[in-house]
Design an enzyme around this catalytic site. Structure first.
Site, mmCIF file in Angstrom:
data_model
loop_
_atom_site.group_PDB
_atom_site.id
_atom_site.type_symbol
_atom_site.label_atom_id
_atom_site.label_comp_id
_atom_site.label_asym_id
_atom_site.label_seq_id
_atom_site.Cartn_x
_atom_site.Cartn_y
_atom_site.Cartn_z
ATOM 1 N N ALA A 34 0.837 -1.199 0.000
ATOM 2 C CA ALA A 34 0.000 0.000 0.000
ATOM 3 C C ALA A 34 0.875 1.253 0.000
ATOM 4 C CB ALA A 34 -0.909 0.005 1.227
ATOM 5 N N ASP A 50 7.581 -4.841 -1.792
ATOM 6 C CA ASP A 50 6.907 -5.955 -2.461
ATOM 7 C C ASP A 50 7.539 -7.263 -2.017
ATOM 8 O OD1 ASP A 50 5.724 -7.773 -4.153
ATOM 9 O OD2 ASP A 50 6.155 -6.663 -6.003
ATOM 10 N N GLY A 71 2.387 -10.825 5.744
ATOM 11 C CA GLY A 71 2.002 -10.423 4.396
ATOM 12 C C GLY A 71 1.743 -11.616 3.486
ATOM 13 N N TYR A 135 -3.704 -21.791 -1.559
ATOM 14 C CA TYR A 135 -3.367 -20.937 -0.423
ATOM 15 C C TYR A 135 -2.773 -21.785 0.709
ATOM 16 C CZ TYR A 135 -4.070 -17.800 3.572
ATOM 17 O OH TYR A 135 -3.892 -17.023 4.695
ATOM 18 N N LYS A 139 1.197 -22.228 2.516
ATOM 19 C CA LYS A 139 1.520 -22.297 3.941
ATOM 20 C C LYS A 139 2.388 -23.527 4.232
ATOM 21 C CE LYS A 139 -0.888 -18.630 4.909
ATOM 22 N NZ LYS A 139 -0.214 -17.339 5.220
ATOM 23 N N SER A 164 -9.114 -19.019 12.631
ATOM 24 C CA SER A 164 -9.933 -17.941 12.065
ATOM 25 C C SER A 164 -9.877 -16.745 13.003
ATOM 26 C CB SER A 164 -11.380 -18.379 11.830
ATOM 27 O OG SER A 164 -11.993 -18.828 13.018
ATOM 28 N N ARG A 172 -18.768 -22.746 12.784
ATOM 29 C CA ARG A 172 -17.367 -23.203 12.762
ATOM 30 C C ARG A 172 -16.496 -22.351 13.663
ATOM 31 N NH1 ARG A 172 -12.909 -21.403 9.601
ATOM 32 N NH2 ARG A 172 -11.232 -22.947 9.525
#
Length: 278
Positions: A34, A50, A71, A135, A139, A164, A172
Site C-alpha cells: 500500500a 513488495d 504479508g 493458499y 503455507k 480464524s 465453525r
C-alpha cells in the site's frame, strides 16, 4: 530489541499488531504494498515493499532482530496469483532474514496447511500436511522452508497456524476463533521465548469447542484468554442444520475445503472488515 519488521501491516491482522509491536522494540518497520498505512505510532516507520522482490526484502530486513511475516495474498486464487506474494515472497523473507543475520521469523501460517483433515480428528502440531487449497499449499511451503532454514542455516521460526482470526459469524468459528488480544499474545510469546528452533503452534483462542491439540507448543508460554462460547447461543440459533457430507462442515479448513482449486474461499464466508484505523 532494536528493530522489528512487520510485513502485511496494511492488512486486518497487521493493523492490530502494529501498536503492540512498537512496545517491544526501539524501531518497528512496517511494510506492505500500500502507498501508506495511516498515522504511524511512536517508534514506527513505514516502507512500501513488495514481497516478491528479494531486493525490497533485503532492504526492509537490514539490521533487524526478527521479522513478523503476516504479508500474503490472503485468499484462495489461481496458483499464478499466489506465486509471487505467497510462495516467492516466503522464500524472499527467509533468504533475506538469513543474509541479514536475523535470529527468527514469526510467520502467519494457517489451518489451511492441514485443512483437509477431518474435524473428528483432534489434530496436533505434528500432523502431516494436508492442504485444502493453493493458499494452504503456500503455507505448507513456508513451513517446510522454515524447517529447512533452521536445519541448514540456524534461522529460527515460529509458524502460527491461525484458524480464524475474525469476528464470530458462523458455527465453525465457535471452535476456530482467535481473538485479536490472543493473536497479540501469541505473537509476543513467539518473539519473547528465548529459544524456539523450528516450531509450529495453532493460533486459536481458549474455546470450549477448540478442534486442535496445541499441547506440543506449550513451551512458548501461549495461554489464550478468550472463549467463543459467549457467542454460541446466538450463533447456533441462527444456524440451520449443516450438511454432514459437505467438506466445508466436516474438514478443519471449513469453506476452503469445499471450494474448487483457484476459487475464492472468503467469498463464501461472512468476514467483517474491522481493520484497526490510525
Amino acid at each position: 530489541m532494536k528493530k522489528l519488521v512487520l510485513t502485511g501491516a496494511a492488512g486486518r491482522l497487521g493493523s492490530y499488531l502494529r501498536e503492540p509491536l512498537t512496545m517491544m522494540c526501539d524501531q518497528l518497520v512496517s511494510t506492505d504494498i500500500a502507498d501508506d498505512i495511516g498515522t504511524l505510532y511512536d517508534g514506527e516507520t513505514y516502507a512500501k515493499a513488495d514481497l516478491a522482490s528479494l531486493d525490497d526484502m533485503m532492504r526492509a530486513l537490514e539490521g533487524a532482530d526478527m521479522v513478523v511475516h503476516m504479508g500474503a495474498y490472503a485468499d484462495e486464487g489461481p496458483f499464478e496469483k499466489l506465486l509471487g506474494p505467497n510462495f516467492i515472497g516466503a522464500y524472499n523473507i527467509w533468504e533475506a532474514a538469513a543474509r541479514n543475520g536475523l535470529r527468527r521469523v514469526v510467520y502467519g501460517s494457517s489451518i489451511h496447511a492441514v485443512g483437509m483433515h477431518p474435524k473428528t480428528d483432534f489434530i496436533d502440531t505434528e500432523v502431516r500436511h494436508r492442504p485444502d487449497t493453493f493458499y494452504g499449499l503456500a503455507k505448507c511451503f513456508a513451513e517446510d522452508l522454515g524447517s529447512l532454514y533452521w536445519d541448514k542455516r540456524g534461522l529460527e521460526s515460529v509458524h502460527m497456524r491461525i484458524l480464524s482470526c475474525a469476528q464470530v459469524t458462523s458455527a465453525r468459528a465457535l471452535g476456530s476463533w482467535l481473538s485479536y488480544d490472543d493473536l497479540i499474545q501469541l505473537v509476543q510469546r513467539s518473539i519473547e521465548t528465548p529459544v524456539t528452533g523450528f516450531a509450529v503452534v495453532y493460533g486459536v483462542s481458549n474455546n470450549d469447542r477448540c478442534p486442535v491439540d496445541n499441547s506440543k507448543a506449550s513451551f512458548l508460554g501461549y495461554r489464550p484468554k478468550d472463549n467463543a462460547e459467549q457467542f454460541a447461543e446466538q450463533i447456533l440459533a441462527e444456524t440451520p442444520p449443516l450438511d454432514p457430507r459437505d467438506p466445508g462442515n466436516t474438514c478443519h479448513g471449513g469453506p476452503f475445503a469445499a471450494v474448487e482449486l483457484g476459487n475464492s474461499g472468503l467469498a463464501t464466508m461472512k468476514i467483517v472488515d474491522d481493520t484497526k484505523k490510525t
